[in-house]
Scaffold this active site. Sequence first.
Site, PDB file in Angstrom:
ATOM      1  N   ASP A  38      35.497 -68.491 -17.481  1.00  0.00           N
ATOM      2  CA  ASP A  38      36.787 -67.837 -17.682  1.00  0.00           C
ATOM      3  C   ASP A  38      36.489 -66.517 -18.414  1.00  0.00           C
ATOM      4  O   ASP A  38      35.427 -66.365 -19.006  1.00  0.00           O
ATOM      5  CB  ASP A  38      37.653 -68.776 -18.547  1.00  0.00           C
ATOM      6  CG  ASP A  38      38.814 -68.076 -19.208  1.00  0.00           C
ATOM      7  OD1 ASP A  38      39.608 -67.466 -18.488  1.00  0.00           O
ATOM      8  OD2 ASP A  38      38.928 -68.162 -20.446  1.00  0.00           O
ATOM      9  N   ASP A 236      38.586 -71.731 -22.262  1.00  0.00           N
ATOM     10  CA  ASP A 236      39.164 -71.965 -23.586  1.00  0.00           C
ATOM     11  C   ASP A 236      40.653 -72.227 -23.540  1.00  0.00           C
ATOM     12  O   ASP A 236      41.238 -72.663 -24.529  1.00  0.00           O
ATOM     13  CB  ASP A 236      38.931 -70.740 -24.471  1.00  0.00           C
ATOM     14  CG  ASP A 236      39.772 -69.559 -24.033  1.00  0.00           C
ATOM     15  OD1 ASP A 236      39.925 -69.364 -22.810  1.00  0.00           O
ATOM     16  OD2 ASP A 236      40.290 -68.844 -24.905  1.00  0.00           O
ATOM     17  N   ASP A 240      42.906 -73.139 -18.203  1.00  0.00           N
ATOM     18  CA  ASP A 240      41.600 -73.573 -17.700  1.00  0.00           C
ATOM     19  C   ASP A 240      41.482 -75.092 -17.592  1.00  0.00           C
ATOM     20  O   ASP A 240      40.540 -75.598 -16.988  1.00  0.00           O
ATOM     21  CB  ASP A 240      40.475 -73.082 -18.635  1.00  0.00           C
ATOM     22  CG  ASP A 240      40.461 -71.574 -18.750  1.00  0.00           C
ATOM     23  OD1 ASP A 240      40.595 -70.912 -17.704  1.00  0.00           O
ATOM     24  OD2 ASP A 240      40.326 -71.072 -19.868  1.00  0.00           O
TER      25      ASP A 240
HETATM   26  P1  ADP Z   1      42.198 -65.638 -18.169  1.00  0.00           P
HETATM   27  O1  ADP Z   1      42.003 -66.357 -16.879  1.00  0.00           O
HETATM   28  O2  ADP Z   1      41.434 -64.353 -18.213  1.00  0.00           O
HETATM   29  O3  ADP Z   1      41.918 -66.482 -19.393  1.00  0.00           O
HETATM   30  P2  ADP Z   1      45.098 -66.079 -18.215  1.00  0.00           P
HETATM   31  O4  ADP Z   1      45.127 -66.986 -17.004  1.00  0.00           O
HETATM   32  O5  ADP Z   1      45.379 -66.695 -19.531  1.00  0.00           O
HETATM   33  O6  ADP Z   1      43.755 -65.196 -18.248  1.00  0.00           O
HETATM   34  O7  ADP Z   1      46.173 -64.939 -17.985  1.00  0.00           O
HETATM   35  C1  ADP Z   1      46.168 -64.235 -16.779  1.00  0.00           C
HETATM   36  C2  ADP Z   1      47.070 -63.060 -16.867  1.00  0.00           C
HETATM   37  O8  ADP Z   1      48.420 -63.508 -17.032  1.00  0.00           O
HETATM   38  C3  ADP Z   1      46.812 -62.130 -18.025  1.00  0.00           C
HETATM   39  O9  ADP Z   1      45.790 -61.197 -17.736  1.00  0.00           O
HETATM   40  C4  ADP Z   1      48.178 -61.482 -18.162  1.00  0.00           C
HETATM   41  O10 ADP Z   1      48.325 -60.470 -17.206  1.00  0.00           O
HETATM   42  C5  ADP Z   1      49.120 -62.627 -17.848  1.00  0.00           C
HETATM   43  N1  ADP Z   1      49.556 -63.342 -19.060  1.00  0.00           N
HETATM   44  C6  ADP Z   1      49.239 -64.609 -19.435  1.00  0.00           C
HETATM   45  N2  ADP Z   1      49.826 -64.929 -20.615  1.00  0.00           N
HETATM   46  C7  ADP Z   1      50.506 -63.836 -21.007  1.00  0.00           C
HETATM   47  C8  ADP Z   1      51.321 -63.504 -22.143  1.00  0.00           C
HETATM   48  N3  ADP Z   1      51.566 -64.343 -23.149  1.00  0.00           N
HETATM   49  N4  ADP Z   1      51.851 -62.250 -22.172  1.00  0.00           N
HETATM   50  C9  ADP Z   1      51.626 -61.378 -21.198  1.00  0.00           C
HETATM   51  N5  ADP Z   1      50.882 -61.628 -20.103  1.00  0.00           N
HETATM   52  C10 ADP Z   1      50.340 -62.823 -19.999  1.00  0.00           C
HETATM   53 MG    MG Z   2      40.956 -67.797 -21.307  1.00  0.00          MG
END
Ligand code: ADP
Ligand code: MG
Length: 291
Positions: A38, A236, A240
């Site tokens: 991730d 994390d 995920d």
């Molecule tokens: P990663 O896979 O990199 O851990 P996430 O799946 O948690 O990322 O989030 C993917 C995308 O969703 C972020 O890059 C953002 O664009 C959006 N996102 C998720 N949570 C939030 C939040 N609390 N506020 C704004 N955007 C969010």
């Molecule tokens: Mg993450």
Amino acid sequence: ATPTALVAGTGAAAKAGILIRDIEALERAHRVDCVVFDKTGTLTEGRPAITDVFTLGVDGDETIRLAASVQSSSEHPLARAFAAAATARGVTIAPVSEFRAVVGRGVVGTVGGRTIAVGNPAMMADLGVDLRLFETERARLAAAGRTVVAVARDREALGLVALADAIRPEAADAVARLHAASVATRLLTGDNRRAAEAVATALGLDAFAAEVSPQDKLAEIGRLRSTGLIVAMVGDGVNDAPALASADVGIAMGSGADVAMESAGITLMRPDPRLVPAALEIARATWSKIR
Ligand code: ADP
Ligand code: MG
């Protein structure tokens, strides 16, 4: 001799900050030939900072005030950046009702009787928010490797917020050690393509996939496994957890969400990506003594 070697192996792992849940996790870990990471909070610090606020016809401070208010109910790493920006701008967080988080997309809540949403373009499309007037700026910020989210009030787009998150200093070493052991590396992220590419290129990862929803992360793990690879997934976040549970070996960063740790066979007690190659090395050494 078998139980002795096992106790010694899991003991050595624990001393290094690696908790191996059971013998099955150890057995599968010694055969891993592909590690899927991730991005946010795993390969990066998970402490993003806001770099740009772009609005049309609305005050930047007001946009941050509304966004930070909704984010105050979120546990996502991006949320903390909004709290910091609100403090820096001297704006006061407003009470929020009807908060909901859309995993891998963003957050929505009611502030002062209006619906405020903060999230990625996919979330805005779901909510019927038109981002066409912001497209040039969105593309420019994404091209710079930023995470870009939009802020909307009811159906109206107020602005874009760009965020940057530093790569963990230990990540390059972790990837190099995996490659030296002939383990393939991949990045799987919900973030935009350019942000994913920036991290993949900086670390020399073998492949990356961006804009991947939690369900798609799960499907991608299944696809990789179906090619005969023994796959470890490192993550994390809440987003995920399904992928961690479906990988041959789920590896949770201990600093992350509880649900991530509950879904994983291995938990890292420190958020250090080098513990991933270390865990695989210990598993191989231990298993060679058991056989
Ligand atoms: P990663 O896979 O990199 O851990 P996430 O799946 O948690 O990322 O989030 C993917 C995308 O969703 C972020 O890059 C953002 O664009 C959006 N996102 C998720 N949570 C939030 C939040 N609390 N506020 C704004 N955007 C969010
Ligand atoms: Mg993450």
